[in-house]
Scaffold this motif. Sequence first.
Motif, PDB file in Angstrom:
ATOM      1  N   VAL A 144       0.854  -1.187   0.000  1.00  0.00           N
ATOM      2  CA  VAL A 144       0.000   0.000   0.000  1.00  0.00           C
ATOM      3  C   VAL A 144       0.887   1.233   0.000  1.00  0.00           C
ATOM      4  CG1 VAL A 144      -1.704   1.356   1.284  1.00  0.00           C
ATOM      5  CG2 VAL A 144      -1.913  -1.142   1.201  1.00  0.00           C
ATOM      6  N   GLU A 145       0.519   2.225  -0.811  1.00  0.00           N
ATOM      7  CA  GLU A 145       1.233   3.500  -0.841  1.00  0.00           C
ATOM      8  C   GLU A 145       0.303   4.596  -0.310  1.00  0.00           C
ATOM      9  OE1 GLU A 145       3.981   6.153  -3.858  1.00  0.00           O
ATOM     10  OE2 GLU A 145       2.325   5.005  -4.719  1.00  0.00           O
ATOM     11  N   GLY A 146       0.546   5.016   0.933  1.00  0.00           N
ATOM     12  CA  GLY A 146      -0.264   6.058   1.546  1.00  0.00           C
ATOM     13  C   GLY A 146      -1.257   5.485   2.536  1.00  0.00           C
ATOM     14  N   GLY A 147      -1.053   5.760   3.826  1.00  0.00           N
ATOM     15  CA  GLY A 147      -1.907   5.198   4.867  1.00  0.00           C
ATOM     16  C   GLY A 147      -3.098   6.069   5.201  1.00  0.00           C
ATOM     17  N   ALA A 148      -3.732   6.661   4.188  1.00  0.00           N
ATOM     18  CA  ALA A 148      -4.820   7.607   4.430  1.00  0.00           C
ATOM     19  C   ALA A 148      -6.076   6.943   4.968  1.00  0.00           C
ATOM     20  CB  ALA A 148      -5.152   8.367   3.145  1.00  0.00           C
ATOM     21  N   PHE A 149      -6.162   5.621   4.924  1.00  0.00           N
ATOM     22  CA  PHE A 149      -7.366   4.973   5.454  1.00  0.00           C
ATOM     23  C   PHE A 149      -7.306   4.747   6.963  1.00  0.00           C
ATOM     24  CE2 PHE A 149      -5.100   1.352   3.169  1.00  0.00           C
ATOM     25  CZ  PHE A 149      -4.422   0.886   4.280  1.00  0.00           C
ATOM     26  N   PHE A 150      -6.210   5.118   7.601  1.00  0.00           N
ATOM     27  CA  PHE A 150      -6.168   5.064   9.062  1.00  0.00           C
ATOM     28  C   PHE A 150      -6.872   6.293   9.628  1.00  0.00           C
ATOM     29  CE2 PHE A 150      -2.581   2.275   7.994  1.00  0.00           C
ATOM     30  CZ  PHE A 150      -2.924   1.165   8.754  1.00  0.00           C
ATOM     31  N   ASP A 151      -7.700   6.083  10.678  1.00  0.00           N
ATOM     32  CA  ASP A 151      -8.644   7.121  11.103  1.00  0.00           C
ATOM     33  C   ASP A 151      -8.171   7.967  12.282  1.00  0.00           C
ATOM     34  OD1 ASP A 151      -8.871   5.408  13.263  1.00  0.00           O
ATOM     35  OD2 ASP A 151     -10.920   4.770  12.798  1.00  0.00           O
ATOM     36  N   GLY A 152      -6.998   7.714  12.795  1.00  0.00           N
ATOM     37  CA  GLY A 152      -6.503   8.509  13.908  1.00  0.00           C
ATOM     38  C   GLY A 152      -6.833   7.942  15.274  1.00  0.00           C
ATOM     39  N   GLY A 153      -7.555   6.820  15.303  1.00  0.00           N
ATOM     40  CA  GLY A 153      -7.908   6.219  16.576  1.00  0.00           C
ATOM     41  C   GLY A 153      -7.700   4.714  16.602  1.00  0.00           C
ATOM     42  N   SER A 154      -8.418   4.015  15.744  1.00  0.00           N
ATOM     43  CA  SER A 154      -8.374   2.559  15.721  1.00  0.00           C
ATOM     44  C   SER A 154      -7.165   2.052  14.940  1.00  0.00           C
ATOM     45  CB  SER A 154      -9.655   2.024  15.070  1.00  0.00           C
ATOM     46  OG  SER A 154      -9.561   0.632  14.849  1.00  0.00           O
ATOM     47  N   LEU A 155      -6.699   0.857  15.330  1.00  0.00           N
ATOM     48  CA  LEU A 155      -5.631   0.171  14.591  1.00  0.00           C
ATOM     49  C   LEU A 155      -6.147  -1.083  13.891  1.00  0.00           C
ATOM     50  CD1 LEU A 155      -2.781   0.449  17.260  1.00  0.00           C
ATOM     51  CD2 LEU A 155      -3.083   1.861  15.213  1.00  0.00           C
ATOM     52  N   ASP A 156      -7.483  -1.223  13.828  1.00  0.00           N
ATOM     53  CA  ASP A 156      -8.073  -2.431  13.250  1.00  0.00           C
ATOM     54  C   ASP A 156      -7.635  -2.665  11.810  1.00  0.00           C
ATOM     55  OD1 ASP A 156      -9.360  -2.843  15.620  1.00  0.00           O
ATOM     56  OD2 ASP A 156     -11.346  -2.208  14.908  1.00  0.00           O
ATOM     57  N   ARG A 157      -7.403  -1.583  11.075  1.00  0.00           N
ATOM     58  CA  ARG A 157      -7.081  -1.763   9.663  1.00  0.00           C
ATOM     59  C   ARG A 157      -5.673  -2.297   9.444  1.00  0.00           C
ATOM     60  NH1 ARG A 157     -10.836   3.320   7.617  1.00  0.00           N
ATOM     61  NH2 ARG A 157     -12.739   2.018   7.524  1.00  0.00           N
ATOM     62  N   VAL A 158      -4.827  -2.244  10.453  1.00  0.00           N
ATOM     63  CA  VAL A 158      -3.549  -2.945  10.355  1.00  0.00           C
ATOM     64  C   VAL A 158      -3.807  -4.441  10.223  1.00  0.00           C
ATOM     65  CG1 VAL A 158      -1.399  -3.535  11.526  1.00  0.00           C
ATOM     66  CG2 VAL A 158      -2.259  -1.192  11.628  1.00  0.00           C
ATOM     67  N   ASP A 159      -4.701  -4.951  11.051  1.00  0.00           N
ATOM     68  CA  ASP A 159      -5.045  -6.373  10.980  1.00  0.00           C
ATOM     69  C   ASP A 159      -5.719  -6.707   9.655  1.00  0.00           C
ATOM     70  OD1 ASP A 159      -4.046  -6.944  13.526  1.00  0.00           O
ATOM     71  OD2 ASP A 159      -5.940  -6.432  14.488  1.00  0.00           O
ATOM     72  N   ARG A 160      -6.548  -5.823   9.185  1.00  0.00           N
ATOM     73  CA  ARG A 160      -7.290  -6.110   7.949  1.00  0.00           C
ATOM     74  C   ARG A 160      -6.383  -6.134   6.731  1.00  0.00           C
ATOM     75  NH1 ARG A 160     -12.834  -2.683   8.135  1.00  0.00           N
ATOM     76  NH2 ARG A 160     -13.273  -3.973   6.292  1.00  0.00           N
ATOM     77  N   ILE A 161      -5.407  -5.243   6.667  1.00  0.00           N
ATOM     78  CA  ILE A 161      -4.493  -5.308   5.521  1.00  0.00           C
ATOM     79  C   ILE A 161      -3.543  -6.496   5.658  1.00  0.00           C
ATOM     80  CG2 ILE A 161      -4.670  -2.855   4.971  1.00  0.00           C
ATOM     81  CD1 ILE A 161      -1.917  -2.440   6.247  1.00  0.00           C
ATOM     82  N   ALA A 162      -3.204  -6.859   6.899  1.00  0.00           N
ATOM     83  CA  ALA A 162      -2.384  -8.053   7.095  1.00  0.00           C
ATOM     84  C   ALA A 162      -3.131  -9.287   6.608  1.00  0.00           C
ATOM     85  CB  ALA A 162      -2.006  -8.205   8.568  1.00  0.00           C
ATOM     86  N   GLU A 163      -4.416  -9.363   6.887  1.00  0.00           N
ATOM     87  CA  GLU A 163      -5.221 -10.491   6.427  1.00  0.00           C
ATOM     88  C   GLU A 163      -5.342 -10.520   4.906  1.00  0.00           C
ATOM     89  OE1 GLU A 163      -8.784  -9.738   8.574  1.00  0.00           O
ATOM     90  OE2 GLU A 163      -7.926 -10.362  10.513  1.00  0.00           O
ATOM     91  N   ALA A 164      -5.250  -9.351   4.264  1.00  0.00           N
ATOM     92  CA  ALA A 164      -5.279  -9.284   2.801  1.00  0.00           C
ATOM     93  C   ALA A 164      -3.934  -9.655   2.190  1.00  0.00           C
ATOM     94  CB  ALA A 164      -5.678  -7.878   2.354  1.00  0.00           C
ATOM     95  N   GLY A 165      -2.923  -9.860   3.028  1.00  0.00           N
ATOM     96  CA  GLY A 165      -1.601 -10.224   2.537  1.00  0.00           C
ATOM     97  C   GLY A 165      -0.702  -9.059   2.219  1.00  0.00           C
ATOM     98  N   VAL A 166      -1.039  -7.847   2.696  1.00  0.00           N
ATOM     99  CA  VAL A 166      -0.178  -6.683   2.464  1.00  0.00           C
ATOM    100  C   VAL A 166       1.145  -6.883   3.204  1.00  0.00           C
ATOM    101  CG1 VAL A 166       0.106  -4.211   2.948  1.00  0.00           C
ATOM    102  CG2 VAL A 166      -2.072  -5.077   2.048  1.00  0.00           C
ATOM    103  N   LYS A 167       2.253  -6.688   2.508  1.00  0.00           N
ATOM    104  CA  LYS A 167       3.580  -6.937   3.079  1.00  0.00           C
ATOM    105  C   LYS A 167       4.383  -5.668   3.347  1.00  0.00           C
ATOM    106  CE  LYS A 167       4.408 -10.329   3.975  1.00  0.00           C
ATOM    107  NZ  LYS A 167       3.918 -11.063   5.174  1.00  0.00           N
ATOM    108  N   MET A 168       3.913  -4.510   2.868  1.00  0.00           N
ATOM    109  CA  MET A 168       4.650  -3.256   3.085  1.00  0.00           C
ATOM    110  C   MET A 168       3.667  -2.107   2.947  1.00  0.00           C
ATOM    111  SD  MET A 168       8.197  -1.975   1.234  1.00  0.00           S
ATOM    112  CE  MET A 168       7.583  -2.243  -0.437  1.00  0.00           C
ATOM    113  N   LEU A 169       3.851  -1.063   3.768  1.00  0.00           N
ATOM    114  CA  LEU A 169       2.987   0.116   3.690  1.00  0.00           C
ATOM    115  C   LEU A 169       3.833   1.382   3.695  1.00  0.00           C
ATOM    116  CD1 LEU A 169      -0.434   0.822   5.072  1.00  0.00           C
ATOM    117  CD2 LEU A 169       1.358   2.424   5.748  1.00  0.00           C
ATOM    118  N   THR A 170       3.682   2.187   2.650  1.00  0.00           N
ATOM    119  CA  THR A 170       4.288   3.508   2.585  1.00  0.00           C
ATOM    120  C   THR A 170       3.441   4.432   3.447  1.00  0.00           C
ATOM    121  OG1 THR A 170       4.790   2.992   0.270  1.00  0.00           O
ATOM    122  CG2 THR A 170       5.221   5.233   1.007  1.00  0.00           C
ATOM    123  N   LEU A 171       4.006   4.991   4.508  1.00  0.00           N
ATOM    124  CA  LEU A 171       3.215   5.665   5.540  1.00  0.00           C
ATOM    125  C   LEU A 171       2.407   6.835   5.001  1.00  0.00           C
ATOM    126  CD1 LEU A 171       5.783   5.640   8.487  1.00  0.00           C
ATOM    127  CD2 LEU A 171       3.915   4.027   8.055  1.00  0.00           C
TER     128      LEU A 171
END
Length: 352
Positions: A144-171
């Motif tokens: 993923v390039e650009g972590g704009a889907f993080f909402d400033g509170g929850s970290l749930d989407r870290v788990d969700r992208i991990a489950e999708a097989g994402v291996k690297m995130l450009t912050l």
Amino acid sequence: MNAEVDLKARLGETMQEETDLEKRLQVFDLHCDTLDRLALRRSAEYPTFALHDADVSPERMCSLADNDAHISLDRIARYRWCQCFAVFIPDELRGDAAWRFFEQVHAYFEGQMAAHADRVQQVCDARMLEDLLDGGKTAALLTVEGGAFFDGGSLDRVDRIAEAGVKMLTLTWNGENEIGSGHDTAHGLSPYGRRVVSALEERKIVVDVSHLNDRGFSDVCDIATRPFAASHSNARAVCGHKRNLEDAQIRAIADSGGIIGLNYCAQFLSDVHADPTRDDVLRHIDRICEVGGEDVLALGSDYDGCDVPSWIGSADKVSALHDLIGEHFGQALADKVFFENASRFFARNEEK
């Protein structure tokens, strides 16, 4: 007797095919924007992404297998190729809107993996990479390039992208999101962004500092507990664009055990040449390896996300770059830059 001759002939053909497969040039590319370019070719919701290819027949921009983009399965079939396919999230989208964007492009990725399963396969553990390549398939790592889907509170989407097989995130991309800021502003990581970095590391998703500004880079250095990457960045001492890395940043990545992907973007290769020369590229390779050592440099083409030098204008031409590195720095370094450094980096990331 004829049956025995036929059997030997078939065995000989099989052995020759295996030998040819082993001899193919190995390529591991840390970044491209091909997914967005193809997935959004006719998008009514995100029309700006289709403007670049407005004059290209839609039929030529719909399939990962065969298209007029920089990267297609047909173009790279001659190589043993591992590609990091990025889902690029634009700065103007945030939170749930950015997440819907991710889901749309991710659905395209999954559809292409299924449609061409005989030719390409997603890799969720780099330790399985060689077996997949030995089987004649292209390997696909999702990033993923650009972590704009993080909402400033929850970290749930870290788990969700991990489950999708994402291996690297450009912050970040160029602007600011809830994690931190790209080079358009001077803010570093937010307190929430520091939590995201830790959560990414916990799920073995590589933290990517390409696009992050200098203050944010320093913040990552302060808190990182695992090796991190600059997936598509060059040397600022050679080309002064702020998207490139200072020498101290190159050393910091190398000291962490990290990786830097050589970016083919013309703006990041040369301050002088609109169509960068071979010498322009060699200067970046020389500088990064001089400062960070020969184990830190890999490829980060940025194909389908920028204008690239005409002599490596699409993925099927990349052997010219391997030849160039081999001629000037030796075959061993060329092989490291093209495949070995990145392959070892991602394999190590699974083990610790």
